[in-house]
Design an enzyme around this catalytic site. Structure first.
Site, PDB file in Angstrom:
ATOM      1  N   ASP A 187      40.641  52.802  15.426  1.00 45.93           N
ATOM      2  CA  ASP A 187      41.596  52.574  14.329  1.00 45.93           C
ATOM      3  C   ASP A 187      41.112  53.035  12.962  1.00 45.93           C
ATOM      4  OD1 ASP A 187      42.969  51.429  16.402  1.00 45.93           O
ATOM      5  OD2 ASP A 187      43.014  49.408  15.562  1.00 45.93           O
ATOM      6  N   ASP A 231      46.501  52.147  16.033  1.00 40.43           N
ATOM      7  CA  ASP A 231      47.612  51.214  15.989  1.00 40.43           C
ATOM      8  C   ASP A 231      48.875  52.047  15.801  1.00 40.43           C
ATOM      9  OD1 ASP A 231      46.445  48.746  16.335  1.00 40.43           O
ATOM     10  OD2 ASP A 231      46.944  47.993  14.347  1.00 40.43           O
ATOM     11  N   HIS A 270      52.688  50.967  15.577  1.00 38.46           N
ATOM     12  CA  HIS A 270      53.705  49.921  15.634  1.00 38.46           C
ATOM     13  C   HIS A 270      55.106  50.434  15.312  1.00 38.46           C
ATOM     14  CE1 HIS A 270      50.495  47.064  15.941  1.00 38.46           C
ATOM     15  NE2 HIS A 270      50.061  47.238  14.703  1.00 38.46           N
ATOM     16  N   HIS A 286      57.979  45.389  14.684  1.00 43.14           N
ATOM     17  CA  HIS A 286      56.896  44.764  15.438  1.00 43.14           C
ATOM     18  C   HIS A 286      56.752  43.276  15.132  1.00 43.14           C
ATOM     19  CE1 HIS A 286      52.779  44.239  17.091  1.00 43.14           C
ATOM     20  NE2 HIS A 286      53.295  45.034  18.006  1.00 43.14           N
ATOM     21  N   HIS A 345      52.098  47.540   8.699  1.00 41.08           N
ATOM     22  CA  HIS A 345      51.060  48.561   8.670  1.00 41.08           C
ATOM     23  C   HIS A 345      51.147  49.453   9.900  1.00 41.08           C
ATOM     24  CE1 HIS A 345      49.347  45.449  11.272  1.00 41.08           C
ATOM     25  NE2 HIS A 345      48.575  46.393  11.788  1.00 41.08           N
ATOM     26  N   LYS A 360      48.122  51.954  20.656  1.00 41.23           N
ATOM     27  CA  LYS A 360      48.322  50.568  21.073  1.00 41.23           C
ATOM     28  C   LYS A 360      49.217  49.847  20.071  1.00 41.23           C
ATOM     29  CE  LYS A 360      43.846  49.424  18.956  1.00 41.23           C
ATOM     30  NZ  LYS A 360      44.283  48.522  17.886  1.00 41.23           N
ATOM     31  N   CYS A 382      39.992  44.372  16.190  1.00 37.47           N
ATOM     32  CA  CYS A 382      40.180  45.392  17.221  1.00 37.47           C
ATOM     33  C   CYS A 382      38.868  45.851  17.860  1.00 37.47           C
ATOM     34  CB  CYS A 382      40.948  46.576  16.649  1.00 37.47           C
ATOM     35  SG  CYS A 382      42.625  46.121  16.139  1.00 37.47           S
TER      36      CYS A 382
END
Length: 222
Positions: A22, A60, A62, A66, A95, A120, A165
Site C-alpha cells: 500500500d 487498497d 475501494h 465502501h 481514501h 484489496k 495492513c
C-alpha cells in the site's frame, strides 16, 4: 527456520518474495489517510526491491460506497468504530477510491520488475487490511495460491501501515504456512490508540520475525 536466519543468502532466489504493501498517495503526507513519515520509506523499499527477483505490490482499491468510509455512515466520524456483520470496523476517511490519484502508487516507487499487483478492499461490504484474507476472515484475495504455485517459502513484508495492513498481511502469511518477517525500518505506522505496540505483540506471539533492512544485506546499509 525464521527468515532472519537467511539474512546472508542471495535473496534473488524466487522462493523469497518482497511484499510491498500500500505505498499509495492517500497514505502519504498530505493524503486522505496519511501515515506519518510514510513517504520516507520509498527510497529504502526501492533499494530492498533490487535485491529480490520476486516482488508483489498491493493496493487498497475501494469503491466510493465502501463500508469502511465514515462518510457512508450517518452520524459517524472518522476513527469511530462500528460493529458490522463480520465484527468491529474502524471507520476511515474516504481514501484510495478506485481509479483516483489517491489510489495510485507513489510516483517515486521504482519496482518495474514487480510480478503482481494485488488489489484489496474492492468488495463494497467488507474491508481488507490483509493482502491474503479480507476482514471477514473468509474471503481470499488469491495471494496465498499465487505464492504457493510460484514456489515461495519466505515472505518479507514492508510498507504502510505497520499496525494495520502490514501486520495483518504478515499474520495471515504466517497462518498460511510461509516463513515471515516484517522489515521494521521499511514500514511506518498509524499508531491509533496503541495499535502499533499491539500489532508487534501479536506478530511476536505468532512467530513473525522483526528485522531491519541492514540484516538482509549483511551490512549496515543497502
Amino acid at each position: 527456520m525464521p527468515p532472519a536466519r537467511h539474512a546472508a543468502r542471495n535473496l534473488r532466489d524466487a522462493r523469497d518474495v518482497l511484499l510491498v504493501i500500500d505505498l499509495q498517495n492517500d497514505f502519504m503526507p498530505g493524503g486522505a489517510l496519511a501515515v506519518p513519515d510514510g513517504d520516507a520509506i520509498v527510497p529504502l523499499v526501492n533499494a530492498l526491491a533490487r535485491g529480490f527477483s520476486h516482488v508483489v505490490l498491493t493496493q487498497d482499491w475501494h469503491p466510493p460506497s465502501h463500508v469502511s468510509f465514515a462518510a457512508n455512515h450517518a452520524g459517524h466520524a472518522p476513527f469511530d468504530t462500528l460493529m458490522l456483520p463480520y465484527g468491529p470496523q474502524v471507520l476511515w476517511p474516504t481514501h484510495c477510491v478506485q481509479d483516483t490519484p489517491g489510489a495510485a502508487l507513489h510516483r517515486g516507487l521504482e519496482i518495474a520488475h514487480a510480478r503482481a499487483v494485488i488489489r484489496k478492499g474492492h468488495h463494497p461490504e467488507v474491508d481488507s487490511y490483509s493482502a491474503f484474507v479480507e476482514a471477514d476472515r473468509v474471503t481470499p484475495t488469491g495471494l496465498t495460491g499465487y505464492l504457493r504455485e510460484t514456489g515461495v517459502r519466505r515472505v518479507w513484508c514492508c510498507g504502510l501501515a505497520t499496525d494495520y495492513c502490514v501486520a495483518w498481511s504478515a499474520l495471515d502469511a504466517q497462518a498460511a504456512g510461509f516463513e515471515v518477517a516484517v522489515i521494521e525500518d521499511a514500514s511506518r505506522a498509524i499508531d491509533l490508540e496503541g495499535s502499533l505496540a499491539g500489532a508487534w505483540r501479536r506478530l511476536q506471539a505468532a512467530g513473525v520475525a522483526r528485522v531491519n533492512s541492514a540484516a538482509l544485506s549483511g551490512t549496515e546499509a543497502l
